[in-house]
Motif scaffolding. Structure first.
Motif, PDB file in Angstrom:
ATOM      1  N   GLN A 160      10.152  23.448 115.845  1.00 29.79           N
ATOM      2  CA  GLN A 160      11.344  24.139 115.342  1.00 29.79           C
ATOM      3  C   GLN A 160      12.504  23.970 116.322  1.00 29.79           C
ATOM      4  OE1 GLN A 160      12.428  25.499 112.699  1.00 29.79           O
ATOM      5  NE2 GLN A 160      14.089  26.859 113.312  1.00 29.79           N
ATOM      6  N   ARG A 161      12.224  24.037 117.613  1.00 32.34           N
ATOM      7  CA  ARG A 161      13.270  23.884 118.625  1.00 32.34           C
ATOM      8  C   ARG A 161      13.873  22.472 118.547  1.00 32.34           C
ATOM      9  NH1 ARG A 161      10.672  25.719 122.317  1.00 32.34           N
ATOM     10  NH2 ARG A 161      11.627  27.783 122.465  1.00 32.34           N
ATOM     11  N   PHE A 162      13.027  21.485 118.394  1.00 32.74           N
ATOM     12  CA  PHE A 162      13.501  20.105 118.265  1.00 32.74           C
ATOM     13  C   PHE A 162      14.382  19.945 117.028  1.00 32.74           C
ATOM     14  CE2 PHE A 162      12.618  16.135 115.909  1.00 32.74           C
ATOM     15  CZ  PHE A 162      13.256  15.226 116.729  1.00 32.74           C
ATOM     16  N   LEU A 163      13.916  20.446 115.891  1.00 31.75           N
ATOM     17  CA  LEU A 163      14.656  20.314 114.638  1.00 31.75           C
ATOM     18  C   LEU A 163      15.959  21.108 114.677  1.00 31.75           C
ATOM     19  CD1 LEU A 163      11.699  20.637 112.096  1.00 31.75           C
ATOM     20  CD2 LEU A 163      12.916  18.534 112.714  1.00 31.75           C
ATOM     21  N   ASP A 164      15.900  22.330 115.202  1.00 33.91           N
ATOM     22  CA  ASP A 164      17.083  23.187 115.275  1.00 33.91           C
ATOM     23  C   ASP A 164      18.170  22.528 116.127  1.00 33.91           C
ATOM     24  OD1 ASP A 164      18.374  25.964 114.970  1.00 33.91           O
ATOM     25  OD2 ASP A 164      18.332  25.709 117.133  1.00 33.91           O
ATOM     26  N   ASN A 165      17.764  21.919 117.231  1.00 33.19           N
ATOM     27  CA  ASN A 165      18.722  21.248 118.109  1.00 33.19           C
ATOM     28  C   ASN A 165      19.343  20.043 117.414  1.00 33.19           C
ATOM     29  OD1 ASN A 165      20.009  20.650 120.738  1.00 33.19           O
ATOM     30  ND2 ASN A 165      18.639  18.904 120.741  1.00 33.19           N
ATOM     31  N   LYS A 166      18.520  19.251 116.741  1.00 34.41           N
ATOM     32  CA  LYS A 166      19.011  18.059 116.038  1.00 34.41           C
ATOM     33  C   LYS A 166      19.974  18.441 114.916  1.00 34.41           C
ATOM     34  CE  LYS A 166      17.194  14.156 117.598  1.00 34.41           C
ATOM     35  NZ  LYS A 166      17.990  12.941 117.883  1.00 34.41           N
ATOM     36  N   VAL A 167      19.543  19.363 114.072  1.00 32.52           N
ATOM     37  CA  VAL A 167      20.356  19.783 112.928  1.00 32.52           C
ATOM     38  C   VAL A 167      21.654  20.429 113.400  1.00 32.52           C
ATOM     39  CG1 VAL A 167      20.461  21.422 111.015  1.00 32.52           C
ATOM     40  CG2 VAL A 167      18.428  20.010 111.320  1.00 32.52           C
ATOM     41  N   GLY A 168      21.566  21.265 114.424  1.00 33.91           N
ATOM     42  CA  GLY A 168      22.754  21.951 114.926  1.00 33.91           C
ATOM     43  C   GLY A 168      23.837  21.002 115.385  1.00 33.91           C
ATOM     44  N   LEU A 203      27.875  25.803 106.155  1.00 37.97           N
ATOM     45  CA  LEU A 203      26.835  25.671 105.121  1.00 37.97           C
ATOM     46  C   LEU A 203      26.283  24.250 105.004  1.00 37.97           C
ATOM     47  CD1 LEU A 203      28.336  27.905 102.263  1.00 37.97           C
ATOM     48  CD2 LEU A 203      26.479  28.469 103.835  1.00 37.97           C
ATOM     49  N   ASP A 204      26.487  23.437 106.022  1.00 38.75           N
ATOM     50  CA  ASP A 204      25.996  22.056 105.999  1.00 38.75           C
ATOM     51  C   ASP A 204      24.514  22.039 106.370  1.00 38.75           C
ATOM     52  OD1 ASP A 204      26.043  19.338 105.719  1.00 38.75           O
ATOM     53  OD2 ASP A 204      26.947  18.948 107.688  1.00 38.75           O
ATOM     54  N   TRP A 205      23.685  22.701 105.512  1.00 39.57           N
ATOM     55  CA  TRP A 205      22.276  22.899 105.809  1.00 39.57           C
ATOM     56  C   TRP A 205      21.426  21.701 105.374  1.00 39.57           C
ATOM     57  CZ3 TRP A 205      22.301  28.442 103.310  1.00 39.57           C
ATOM     58  CH2 TRP A 205      22.989  29.308 104.154  1.00 39.57           C
ATOM     59  N   PHE A 206      20.160  21.702 105.829  1.00 42.82           N
ATOM     60  CA  PHE A 206      19.193  20.645 105.523  1.00 42.82           C
ATOM     61  C   PHE A 206      17.980  21.261 104.825  1.00 42.82           C
ATOM     62  CE2 PHE A 206      21.825  18.738 108.641  1.00 42.82           C
ATOM     63  CZ  PHE A 206      21.625  17.371 108.661  1.00 42.82           C
ATOM     64  N   GLY A 224      19.660  25.424 109.450  1.00 42.30           N
ATOM     65  CA  GLY A 224      20.835  24.903 110.129  1.00 42.30           C
ATOM     66  C   GLY A 224      21.754  25.981 110.671  1.00 42.30           C
ATOM     67  N   VAL A 225      22.067  25.882 111.961  1.00 41.70           N
ATOM     68  CA  VAL A 225      23.095  26.691 112.613  1.00 41.70           C
ATOM     69  C   VAL A 225      23.883  25.742 113.504  1.00 41.70           C
ATOM     70  CG1 VAL A 225      23.578  28.510 114.295  1.00 41.70           C
ATOM     71  CG2 VAL A 225      21.792  28.842 112.583  1.00 41.70           C
ATOM     72  N   GLN A 226      25.191  25.654 113.294  1.00 42.82           N
ATOM     73  CA  GLN A 226      26.005  24.748 114.086  1.00 42.82           C
ATOM     74  C   GLN A 226      25.829  25.020 115.578  1.00 42.82           C
ATOM     75  OE1 GLN A 226      29.910  25.094 111.774  1.00 42.82           O
ATOM     76  NE2 GLN A 226      30.044  22.996 112.541  1.00 42.82           N
ATOM     77  N   SER A 281      16.921  29.991 112.161  1.00 42.08           N
ATOM     78  CA  SER A 281      17.946  29.199 111.477  1.00 42.08           C
ATOM     79  C   SER A 281      17.539  28.787 110.063  1.00 42.08           C
ATOM     80  CB  SER A 281      18.249  27.927 112.302  1.00 42.08           C
ATOM     81  OG  SER A 281      17.075  27.149 112.490  1.00 42.08           O
ATOM     82  N   CYS A 282      16.616  29.517 109.450  1.00 39.87           N
ATOM     83  CA  CYS A 282      16.154  29.169 108.094  1.00 39.87           C
ATOM     84  C   CYS A 282      16.696  30.159 107.059  1.00 39.87           C
ATOM     85  CB  CYS A 282      14.635  29.142 108.039  1.00 39.87           C
ATOM     86  SG  CYS A 282      13.907  27.807 109.022  1.00 39.87           S
ATOM     87  N   TYR A 283      16.985  29.624 105.849  1.00 42.40           N
ATOM     88  CA  TYR A 283      17.573  30.427 104.771  1.00 42.40           C
ATOM     89  C   TYR A 283      16.939  30.000 103.450  1.00 42.40           C
ATOM     90  CZ  TYR A 283      21.192  30.345 108.422  1.00 42.40           C
ATOM     91  OH  TYR A 283      21.851  30.383 109.614  1.00 42.40           O
TER      92      TYR A 283
END
Length: 250
Positions: free
Chosen positions: A151-159, A166-169, A219-221, A229-231
């Motif tokens: 989750q930390r890896f994905l959150d960092n990449k997406v951010g 709202l540019d979520w994945f 996604g959180v900028q 960071s999940c919705y």
């Protein structure tokens, strides 16, 4: 010459001498004033230059600090991506195979490698079902998050890839089969200890779709400091996506 006339002439001479002395004194004071003004002006210029130099130095120092922080984050990310090649994570062939050397996981161009998986972060947007179909076409599926480290890896990449709030994945999590029962794409239930819902999520909001929100995105900028960071969101809303597949060995 009479005594009175001599006295008057002496008095006149004394008066002229006094005026001369007064004029000299005034000129001296003017010269001193001009010199003082010049010194004050020079001092003001020196102080201004020193202040500007100090400001510029602080500005350059802050720029260096920002650059150093960016380099540190980038290095941390690269080290994380390469962590799969440490001695503990080498993928070793079975004894029956005539090989003894370890193999590192690798990914094809356009995919990011982390651990034993490859991740694809799309730039185009599709609905959740369309996103999953596209992932399968690529030999993958929507991402399934199995650890806090992932989750930390994905959150960092997406951010870092997001361009607005709202540019979520899309991720591979849905409760479309049963409201409130969140399942991953392999039908395994969401582990509550590994759920990274943002505050007050999921809320099954009906503002975008009367049917509610039955698919999960993240996604959180800049990244979420607490990894939350999940919705949940309507599955019919086009969004970017994260595909995941096993890394190749070689």
């Amino acid at each position: 010459m009479s005594r009175a006339q001599t006295y008057k002439e002496g008095e006149a001479a004394a008066s002229q001498q006094a005026e001369s002395n007064t004029g000299s004194k005034v000129r001296s004071e003017r010269v001193a004033l001009l010199l003082l003004s010049a010194l004050l002006a020079a001092a003001a210029i020196v102080i201004y230059r020193l202040s500007f130099a100090h400001f510029q130095t602080n500005k350059n120092l802050q720029m260096l600090k920002d650059e150093n922080e960016a380099m540190r984050k980038n290095l941390t990310e690269k080290l994380s991506e390469l962590s799969s090649c440490t001695s503990e994570q080498l993928i070793r062939p079975k004894p029956a195979e005539a090989k003894t050397t370890g193999l590192c996981p690798t990914c094809e161009p356009g995919w990011d490698q982390h651990g034993g998986s490859c991740y694809y972060f799309s730039s185009d947007k599709l609905t959740w079902d369309q996103s999953r179909s596209d992932c399968k076409r690529r030999g993958a599926d929507l991402v399934q998050i199995n650890s806090e480290e992932e989750q930390r890896f994905l959150d960092n990449k997406v951010g870092r890839k997001m361009t607005y709030f709202l540019d979520w994945f899309w991720i591979g999590l849905t409760d479309s089969k049963e409201e409130g029962r969140w399942l991953w794409v392999d039908d395994s239930p969401l582990n509550t200890s590994l759920s990274f819902w943002d505050k007050n999520q999921p809320d099954n909001w009906t503002g975008e779709n009367p049917a509610g929100e039955h698919c999960a995105s993240m996604g959180v900028q800049g990244g979420a400091t607490d990894l939350k960071s999940c919705y949940d969101r309507s599955c019919n809303v086009p969004q970017r996506r994260i595909c995941e597949k096993a890394a190749k060995t070689g």
